[in-house]
Every structure is written in structure tokens, then in C-alpha cells.
Design a protein around this motif. Structure first.
Motif, PDB file in Angstrom:
ATOM      1  N   THR A  86       0.832  -1.207   0.000  1.00  0.00           N
ATOM      2  CA  THR A  86       0.000   0.000   0.000  1.00  0.00           C
ATOM      3  C   THR A  86       0.863   1.253   0.000  1.00  0.00           C
ATOM      4  O   THR A  86       0.445   2.292  -0.481  1.00  0.00           O
ATOM      5  CB  THR A  86      -0.939   0.034   1.222  1.00  0.00           C
ATOM      6  N   LEU A  87       2.069   1.143   0.517  1.00  0.00           N
ATOM      7  CA  LEU A  87       3.011   2.258   0.490  1.00  0.00           C
ATOM      8  C   LEU A  87       3.658   2.381  -0.884  1.00  0.00           C
ATOM      9  O   LEU A  87       3.871   3.477  -1.383  1.00  0.00           O
ATOM     10  CB  LEU A  87       4.099   2.052   1.547  1.00  0.00           C
ATOM     11  N   CYS A  88       3.941   1.264  -1.505  1.00  0.00           N
ATOM     12  CA  CYS A  88       4.697   1.226  -2.756  1.00  0.00           C
ATOM     13  C   CYS A  88       3.956   0.397  -3.801  1.00  0.00           C
ATOM     14  O   CYS A  88       4.315  -0.759  -4.055  1.00  0.00           O
ATOM     15  CB  CYS A  88       6.076   0.633  -2.472  1.00  0.00           C
ATOM     16  N   PRO A  89       2.903   0.962  -4.409  1.00  0.00           N
ATOM     17  CA  PRO A  89       2.116   0.180  -5.377  1.00  0.00           C
ATOM     18  C   PRO A  89       2.919  -0.306  -6.579  1.00  0.00           C
ATOM     19  O   PRO A  89       2.632  -1.351  -7.137  1.00  0.00           O
ATOM     20  CB  PRO A  89       1.028   1.153  -5.819  1.00  0.00           C
ATOM     21  N   SER A  90       3.956   0.443  -6.986  1.00  0.00           N
ATOM     22  CA  SER A  90       4.744   0.039  -8.156  1.00  0.00           C
ATOM     23  C   SER A  90       5.653  -1.143  -7.838  1.00  0.00           C
ATOM     24  O   SER A  90       6.099  -1.842  -8.745  1.00  0.00           O
ATOM     25  CB  SER A  90       5.598   1.217  -8.633  1.00  0.00           C
ATOM     26  N   GLY A  91       5.970  -1.344  -6.567  1.00  0.00           N
ATOM     27  CA  GLY A  91       6.886  -2.403  -6.183  1.00  0.00           C
ATOM     28  C   GLY A  91       8.341  -2.046  -6.416  1.00  0.00           C
ATOM     29  O   GLY A  91       9.225  -2.864  -6.232  1.00  0.00           O
ATOM     30  N   PHE A  92       8.619  -0.787  -6.819  1.00  0.00           N
ATOM     31  CA  PHE A  92       9.980  -0.359  -7.119  1.00  0.00           C
ATOM     32  C   PHE A  92      10.738  -0.097  -5.823  1.00  0.00           C
ATOM     33  O   PHE A  92      10.386   0.782  -5.050  1.00  0.00           O
ATOM     34  CB  PHE A  92       9.970   0.912  -7.982  1.00  0.00           C
TER      35      PHE A  92
END
Length: 151
Positions: A86-92
Motif C-alpha cells: 500500500t506504500l509502494c504500489p509500483s513495487g519499485f
């Protein structure tokens, strides 16, 4: 005396704005001024509040990720745990010798980003951090426990 009485009667029944409508207009201006002042104050501090909120909500998961980074268990391109999605939707996210970076936002073309960077030592100077493919940011301010807002 009669003239004064006539003058007062004429003022009360004149065609100009009444005392009541003028007071409503003044009250409306005061309320509008207050709303604008509050909106300006909230907007001015909203980025800091937003970043602090993100950090507080994900503090435990970020702490575990930082612990893995310090112990050397984290690969260069880590898979983020589910509670950080939820913090990092891109997964980067990536880790190198100086920083562990978790992207919080990127533009629709994936060429610009911002996020949270973990530094084992407080950054000196302006270390450049890759925030997206082809974009770099710099630590702006510490949010806690070695994590910095990178923009």
C-alpha cells in the motif's frame, strides 16, 4: 426635535441596505477570510504531514526491511512484503551500498518518482538517489529511524 424624529424615521425605512444585511455581508467576508487562511496553512504543511503519516503507518514493516538491509539479507532488488504494497504500489525498491530506497509515487510514464530512503549513516552533502528509471532525487528531511524523504 421634530426634524430629528423625521430623519430617524426616514433612515429606518430607506431603500439602502439595512443594518442586518450589512452585518451578514461582514460576517460572510470574515468567514471567507478564515477559510482561506486555514486552507493555506493546511496546504503549506500537507506534504510533511503526508510523509509523516506514511512513515507512521508503515513504521514496523519499514523497520524490518531496514534490519534485513543492515544484516545484508536484502537482495539488490527486493520483493517488498505485502504490508508495504500500500506504500509502494509500483513495487519499485532497491538496495545498494549506501541506500535502501522504497518508491512511494511515480508518474504515469514511470520516469519520475519520490519515496523513502534508508541510510545507515545520516547522508552528508547531497547524495543522489535513483527514484525512478531516469530520475534522481535527494534526501530532503529525516522522518525517523534512519528513513529520509527523498524527492
Amino acid at each position: 426635535m421634530a426634524q430629528l424624529s423625521e430623519l430617524l424615521d426616514q433612515q429606518g425605512t430607506g431603500s439602502g441596505p439595512s443594518r442586518r444585511s450589512r452585518s451578514w455581508a461582514v460576517m460572510g467576508c470574515l468567514v471567507l477570510t478564515a477559510v482561506v487562511a486555514i486552507a493555506a496553512a493546511v496546504w503549506h504543511s500537507s506534504e510533511g504531514d503526508y510523509v509523516d503519516h506514511l512513515y507512521r503507518v508503515h513504521r514496523v514493516a519499514l523497520g524490518e526491511l531496514a534490519e534485513d538491509y543492515r544484516s545484508g539479507k536484502l537482495p539488490a532488488e527486493p520483493d517488498l512484503p505485502a504490508d508495504l504494497r500500500t506504500l509502494c504500489p509500483s513495487g519499485f525498491a532497491y538496495a545498494n551500498d549506501t541506500v535502501l530506497f522504497v518508491q512511494v509515487w511515480e508518474n504515469w510514464r514511470s520516469e519520475s518518482g519520490i519515496g523513502l530512503g534508508y541510510f545507515t549513516q545520516p547522508p552528508t552533502g547531497r547524495p543522489r538517489v535513483t527514484t525512478a528509471d531516469g530520475d534522481y532525487g535527494y534526501p530532503v528531511r529525516e522522518v525517523g529511524d534512519g528513513w529520509w524523504w527523498v524527492a
